[in-house]
Design a protein around this motif. Structure first.
Motif, PDB file in Angstrom:
ATOM      1  N   ILE A 187      -0.117  29.229 -58.376  1.00 59.09           N
ATOM      2  CA  ILE A 187      -0.992  29.956 -59.284  1.00 59.09           C
ATOM      3  C   ILE A 187      -2.006  29.325 -57.533  1.00 59.09           C
ATOM      4  N   ASP A 188      -2.548  30.470 -57.235  1.00 60.22           N
ATOM      5  CA  ASP A 188      -3.011  30.478 -56.094  1.00 60.22           C
ATOM      6  C   ASP A 188      -4.153  29.659 -55.845  1.00 60.22           C
ATOM      7  N   CYS A 189      -5.473  29.584 -54.209  1.00 60.40           N
ATOM      8  CA  CYS A 189      -6.278  28.425 -53.723  1.00 60.40           C
ATOM      9  C   CYS A 189      -7.212  28.279 -55.554  1.00 60.40           C
ATOM     10  N   ASP A 190      -7.818  29.370 -55.375  1.00 60.17           N
ATOM     11  CA  ASP A 190      -8.749  29.407 -55.900  1.00 60.17           C
ATOM     12  C   ASP A 190      -8.794  29.341 -57.767  1.00 60.17           C
ATOM     13  N   GLY A 191      -7.143  29.178 -58.251  1.00 61.97           N
ATOM     14  CA  GLY A 191      -6.650  29.304 -59.536  1.00 61.97           C
ATOM     15  C   GLY A 191      -6.947  30.609 -60.280  1.00 61.97           C
TER      16      GLY A 191
ATOM     17  N   ALA B 229      -5.162  33.831 -59.589  1.00 56.68           N
ATOM     18  CA  ALA B 229      -4.185  34.736 -59.731  1.00 56.68           C
ATOM     19  C   ALA B 229      -2.793  34.157 -59.810  1.00 56.68           C
TER      20      ALA B 229
END
Lengths: 120, 120
Positions: free
Chosen positions: A59-63, A65
């Motif tokens: 999961i990416d930093c801002d949730g 992607a």
């Protein structure tokens, strides 16, 4: 979101997952997507058998992607049977042979741009 | 679309590029995106200096997804200074240390699902 090969890290395809597709992926450990064009759930390999066995989900930093880290069954992720859907560059040159020619034709771009990109 | 590291293939970040951002990227060989939330052009590293020098651009089979293959300048692609924005799994466990804690908190999911995913 994208699917990446667990062994090599190669990006296999880009897709979209809604919440239901994401949760089904987590529950079954096989990749499920949502087709934004057909507006329906889409399980990779449901008809072809070329499923993606999910080994991890990042999961990416801002949730917003996701990466499905997968073992791709069959020849590849692409409907052309290429290993990856990203088998060509922006000039349309093939990075990987494909066995099926029904991919879309690309606009090609000016040579100077290409030279700038391709000459480090 | 995603940016991937030219040396390792690691997926650094996911973003979006409109046609203008894409063409500016090709013209300058530095990655430009379009922010769908702020609805404006966004050049990676414009303020931080952590630009992405573009070495190749890959296009997928149906021509609607792009990979910028880049040399990431600075510590990383992420605003947390992580090398990749995808530094944690779906349980929120860190795959890579970050120097800045302002990433969003994830919902965590049931352990049985995690065990199924993480046990080949």
């Amino acid at each position: 979101m994208v699917a990446a090969d667990t062994a090599t890290g190669q990006i296999l395809m880009q897709g979209y997952a809604d919440r239901a597709a994401y949760l089904e992926t987590l529950a079954t450990a096989e990749a499920v997507y949502f087709s934004t064009s057909r507006k329906k759930r889409w399980k990779k390999g449901e008809t072809s058998g070329h499923v993606q066995v999910v080994r991890d989900v990042l999961i990416d930093c801002d949730g917003d992607a996701i990466i499905y880290v997968v073992e791709q069954r069959g020849p590849g992720a692409c409907h052309t049977n290429a290993r990856s859907c990203f088998y060509r560059d922006f000039l349309g040159q093939r990075q990987e042979p494909v066995t099926d020619g029904d991919s879309e034709r690309l606009e090609t771009l000016d040579t100077p741009v290409a030279e700038r990109l391709l000459t480090p």
